[in-house]
Design an enzyme around this catalytic site. Structure first.
Site, PDB file in Angstrom:
ATOM      1  N   GLY A  81      -3.659 -31.229  24.931  1.00  0.00           N
ATOM      2  CA  GLY A  81      -2.945 -31.571  26.161  1.00  0.00           C
ATOM      3  C   GLY A  81      -1.570 -32.157  25.878  1.00  0.00           C
ATOM      4  O   GLY A  81      -1.362 -32.818  24.862  1.00  0.00           O
ATOM      5  N   ARG A 145      -5.267 -25.024  23.069  1.00  0.00           N
ATOM      6  CA  ARG A 145      -6.499 -25.712  22.682  1.00  0.00           C
ATOM      7  C   ARG A 145      -7.369 -24.915  21.695  1.00  0.00           C
ATOM      8  O   ARG A 145      -8.519 -25.256  21.480  1.00  0.00           O
ATOM      9  CB  ARG A 145      -7.312 -26.061  23.934  1.00  0.00           C
ATOM     10  CG  ARG A 145      -6.668 -27.148  24.797  1.00  0.00           C
ATOM     11  CD  ARG A 145      -7.644 -27.781  25.745  1.00  0.00           C
ATOM     12  NE  ARG A 145      -7.036 -28.783  26.603  1.00  0.00           N
ATOM     13  CZ  ARG A 145      -6.849 -30.062  26.265  1.00  0.00           C
ATOM     14  NH1 ARG A 145      -7.219 -30.480  25.081  1.00  0.00           N
ATOM     15  NH2 ARG A 145      -6.290 -30.896  27.111  1.00  0.00           N
ATOM     16  N   ASP A 176      -9.711 -34.441  17.752  1.00  0.00           N
ATOM     17  CA  ASP A 176     -10.274 -33.167  17.296  1.00  0.00           C
ATOM     18  C   ASP A 176      -9.282 -32.420  16.402  1.00  0.00           C
ATOM     19  O   ASP A 176      -9.649 -31.911  15.344  1.00  0.00           O
ATOM     20  CB  ASP A 176     -10.591 -32.257  18.498  1.00  0.00           C
ATOM     21  CG  ASP A 176     -11.963 -32.561  19.058  1.00  0.00           C
ATOM     22  OD1 ASP A 176     -12.708 -33.338  18.426  1.00  0.00           O
ATOM     23  OD2 ASP A 176     -12.287 -32.017  20.137  1.00  0.00           O
ATOM     24  N   LYS A 202      -1.581 -37.986  18.739  1.00  0.00           N
ATOM     25  CA  LYS A 202      -1.146 -37.723  20.115  1.00  0.00           C
ATOM     26  C   LYS A 202      -2.311 -37.790  21.082  1.00  0.00           C
ATOM     27  O   LYS A 202      -3.398 -37.336  20.737  1.00  0.00           O
ATOM     28  CB  LYS A 202      -0.522 -36.318  20.155  1.00  0.00           C
ATOM     29  CG  LYS A 202      -0.273 -35.772  21.508  1.00  0.00           C
ATOM     30  CD  LYS A 202      -0.947 -34.422  21.784  1.00  0.00           C
ATOM     31  CE  LYS A 202      -2.436 -34.516  22.028  1.00  0.00           C
ATOM     32  NZ  LYS A 202      -3.058 -33.298  22.551  1.00  0.00           N
ATOM     33  N   THR A 203      -2.172 -38.324  22.213  1.00  0.00           N
ATOM     34  CA  THR A 203      -2.971 -38.088  23.420  1.00  0.00           C
ATOM     35  C   THR A 203      -2.699 -39.182  24.443  1.00  0.00           C
ATOM     36  O   THR A 203      -2.674 -40.373  24.107  1.00  0.00           O
ATOM     37  CB  THR A 203      -4.505 -37.993  23.198  1.00  0.00           C
ATOM     38  OG1 THR A 203      -5.126 -37.865  24.483  1.00  0.00           O
ATOM     39  CG2 THR A 203      -5.134 -39.195  22.500  1.00  0.00           C
ATOM     40  N   ASP A 205      -4.694 -40.004  26.545  1.00  0.00           N
ATOM     41  CA  ASP A 205      -5.960 -40.689  26.808  1.00  0.00           C
ATOM     42  C   ASP A 205      -6.091 -42.003  26.033  1.00  0.00           C
ATOM     43  O   ASP A 205      -6.928 -42.837  26.371  1.00  0.00           O
ATOM     44  CB  ASP A 205      -7.152 -39.787  26.438  1.00  0.00           C
ATOM     45  CG  ASP A 205      -7.302 -38.624  27.398  1.00  0.00           C
ATOM     46  OD1 ASP A 205      -6.448 -38.490  28.288  1.00  0.00           O
ATOM     47  OD2 ASP A 205      -8.276 -37.857  27.270  1.00  0.00           O
TER      48      ASP A 205
HETATM   49  P1  FBP Z   1      -5.821 -34.283  24.925  1.00  0.00           P
HETATM   50  O1  FBP Z   1      -7.045 -35.062  24.549  1.00  0.00           O
HETATM   51  O2  FBP Z   1      -5.802 -32.922  24.369  1.00  0.00           O
HETATM   52  O3  FBP Z   1      -4.589 -35.051  24.600  1.00  0.00           O
HETATM   53  O4  FBP Z   1      -5.817 -34.078  26.496  1.00  0.00           O
HETATM   54  C1  FBP Z   1      -5.722 -35.093  27.397  1.00  0.00           C
HETATM   55  C2  FBP Z   1      -5.938 -34.643  28.829  1.00  0.00           C
HETATM   56  O5  FBP Z   1      -4.770 -34.871  29.580  1.00  0.00           O
HETATM   57  C3  FBP Z   1      -7.136 -35.342  29.472  1.00  0.00           C
HETATM   58  O6  FBP Z   1      -6.772 -36.582  30.017  1.00  0.00           O
HETATM   59  C4  FBP Z   1      -7.572 -34.342  30.499  1.00  0.00           C
HETATM   60  O7  FBP Z   1      -8.934 -34.478  30.819  1.00  0.00           O
HETATM   61  C5  FBP Z   1      -7.314 -33.033  29.823  1.00  0.00           C
HETATM   62  O8  FBP Z   1      -6.244 -33.256  28.921  1.00  0.00           O
HETATM   63  C6  FBP Z   1      -6.986 -31.928  30.764  1.00  0.00           C
HETATM   64  O9  FBP Z   1      -6.639 -30.816  30.029  1.00  0.00           O
HETATM   65  P2  FBP Z   1      -6.433 -29.384  30.653  1.00  0.00           P
HETATM   66  O10 FBP Z   1      -5.219 -29.459  31.536  1.00  0.00           O
HETATM   67  O11 FBP Z   1      -6.252 -28.492  29.470  1.00  0.00           O
HETATM   68  O12 FBP Z   1      -7.673 -29.079  31.439  1.00  0.00           O
END
Ligand code: FBP
Length: 555
Positions: A81, A145, A176, A202-203, A205
């Site tokens: 993300g 992803r 991951d 990165k994230t 979250d």
């Molecule tokens: P990452 O863990 O890959 O950084 O993603 C974070 C995030 O924004 C989460 O908060 C959210 O649940 C998810 O990505 C949504 O991803 P997508 O838009 O691919 O469904």
């Protein structure tokens, strides 16, 4: 391309580096620290990573650069993300690489990890990079992803690396992606490819952190963006005094984003998934908890309020997890077709009642109809319930509404309960990075190059002491294997970076816990306003309250 005045002004921002990286590449020396051990399951992790396990912690210092000069051709990918600051990781990496030697090359592989497999790349130039400095988003090369985890994929990556003469690959991703970076690093070492692999944390979250990594990038900007919006809503609620706002915020599993937003905005309610799980709270008890605040505020004449709901909440509710597990079983294999062939909701409902245990059906039965249907209609490619699509903001508003109706009938509640719903996620993932994220990300990228130049493999770029001014930050690297343990994933034991959940005995949660009863009843909203890029440092360089509290800073 038309550029906004803010974007234009941000091009001129010079990200701040940690003090020891400021004297130029030739003036950065390395201090080798202690050998490392994985956080758990040491023997198993060591056996899985014979070439990269146990390496030493690295810190950079001011001093003479003693690395062996060689031409560097580095490949970089963005994974998962979006998170604000990704462009600065790449620009920091680029600047260090070019400052070291103009003939060095940086290739960006497009669309995430699959770019490395498909050999879909772009070579960065000054002009290209300059158009993305200090901007949000991952659009410079895109993200994806796809997971890089199989032997077959690693073979292809090795061929692609050979074709371009890559000396290193930088993977910018979450837990991951960095777990996979460690596996790739081990593969590269085991096969004597000479290709180094370096990760960057990165994230939005905030769940890739540990005793070494103080924060994942993007968390700062994303939570500031959501907090601005929540503060604005609080002010609207306090002006109109007629709505309870239920606000779901992103965070696939951990509740760090919700907690930080609550610290910033002091809402009436904020649910924390980790606490819900620890206390084994039921849907009904959570609804009662919120309804109590609604009732108490109504008694003071305040028929309005704000509740923050973390995206991942439902998976933390034991009875809901049990229900989801049973639904996944119920619709496994050909049963999905059988279910889909049923003509209407009435017959589908009967199928569900028949197939679920009495316990699971009792939970299913109290859910509002739209959630019941979401559970059966929104499925992922494996046929599993897509938990993140469940509108938990609406779910809790509906359950609280039912509780209040019952209390009204019993004569204990006399208020009004009008609701509004919001989901904040995508609004923050590509925001212009705050000064903190601009500086942190640029430093992570610059530092990643230093790890490459000094020959390290299987390391995460580490910049720490982040609650202090950037001058006092420390830069170095930590072997990724140090952060790993063995976890059960899809029925198999796997080495993975341990995900950081909200710690219930940690300072951020303790602060929230100490204040939330007051916030629930009083109108104690705080209005953070928008991220500031120009002005005094105490406004523009603010870190998150989570980081400040974790580092023992006074608020
Ligand atoms: P990452 O863990 O890959 O950084 O993603 C974070 C995030 O924004 C989460 O908060 C959210 O649940 C998810 O990505 C949504 O991803 P997508 O838009 O691919 O469904």
């Amino acid at each position: 391309m038309k550029v906004s005045p803010l974007q234009n002004a941000r091009y001129g921002y010079t990200p701040k580096l940690p003090g020891m990286l400021r004297g130029g590449i030739s003036q950065i020396s390395v201090k080798v620290g202690a050998a490392t051990e994985s956080v758990a399951d040491q023997d198993k992790i060591k056996a899985l990573f014979p070439n990269t396990y146990g390496n030493n912690e690295i810190t950079f210092e001011k001093g003479t650069n003693t690395s062996t000069p060689k031409k560097q051709v580095v490949g970089v990918i963005l994974s998962g993300g979006q998170a604000p600051g990704g462009h600065n990781v790449i620009s920091g990496l680029y600047d260090a690489l070019k400052a070291s030697d103009k003939n060095n090359v940086l290739l960006g592989f497009k669309g995430g990890p699959s770019g490395l497999i498909d050999d879909d790349f772009v070579e960065f130039t000054d002009e290209f990079i300059d158009a993305y400095r200090n901007t949000g988003g991952f659009d410079i090369i895109g993200s994806g992803r796809t997971k890089l985890e199989t032997e077959e994929q690693f073979k292809i990556v090795t061929e692609v690396a050979k074709k371009h003469g890559l000396t290193a690959i930088v993977i910018i991703g979450g837990d991951d992606s960095n777990t996979n970076a460690a596996v790739l690093a081990e593969y590269m070492a085991a096969h004597n490819t000479g290709v180094q692999v370096i990760g960057c944390p990165k994230t939005i979250d905030g769940d890739l952190k540990n005793e070494d990594i103080e924060a994942s990038f993007g968390f700062d900007t994303a939570t500031k963006t959501y907090s601005e919006l929540i503060g604005n809503i609080e002010r609207d609620a306090n002006s109109a005094k007629k709505y309870w706002h239920f606000i779901k915020v992103m965070g696939r599993s951990a509740s760090h984003v919700a907690l930080e937003c609550a610290l910033e905005t002091q809402p009436n309610i904020c649910l924390i998934g980790e606490e819900v799980a620890a206390k084994k709270m039921s849907l009904s008890s959570i609804a009662d908890y919120i309804a109590d605040a609604v009732e108490k505020r109504a008694a003071n004449g305040d028929n309005f309020g704000v509740a923050i709901i973390p995206e991942g909440i439902v998976e933390f509710i034991p009875e809901f997890s049990m229900l989801i597990a049973e639904i996944n079983e119920l619709l496994a294999g050909s049963k999905t077709d059988e279910f889909n062939a049923l003509p209407d909701w009435k017959s589908k409902f009967a199928f569900i009642k028949e197939g679920l245990s009495a316990e699971a059906f009792a939970v299913f039965e109290i859910l509002p109809r739209f959630v019941q249907q979401q559970l059966f209609l929104e499925r992922d490619p494996h046929g599993n319930v897509q938990v993140s699509l469940i509108e938990s903001d609406k779910l809790f508003a509906a359950l609280v509404g039912d509780k209040l109706e019952a209390r009204k009938a019993a004569g204990t509640y006399k208020g009004k309960f009008g609701t509004q719903h919001h989901f904040f996620g995508y609004e923050g993932r590509c925001a212009f990075p705050s000064n903190f994220d601009s500086d942190y990300c640029y430093s992570l990228g610059y530092n990643a190059f230093m790890l490459i130049q000094y020959g390290y493999n299987g390391y995460l770029s580490k910049v720490s002491n982040l609650s202090k001014p950037a001058e006092e930050w420390n830069a170095g690297g930590m072997p990724i294997t140090k952060m790993m343990n063995i976890e059960r994933r899809n029925g198999e034991d796997k080495p993975v970076i341990r995900k950081a959940l909200v710690e219930l005995d940690g300072a951020p949660f303790k602060y929230f816990e100490a204040h939330r009863d007051e916030w629930a009843v009083e109108t104690a909203f705080t209005y953070p306003g928008s991220i500031q890029y120009f002005g005094p440092s105490e406004v523009c360089d603010l870190t998150t309250m989570t980081l400040a509290l974790e580092k023992g800073e006074k608020l």
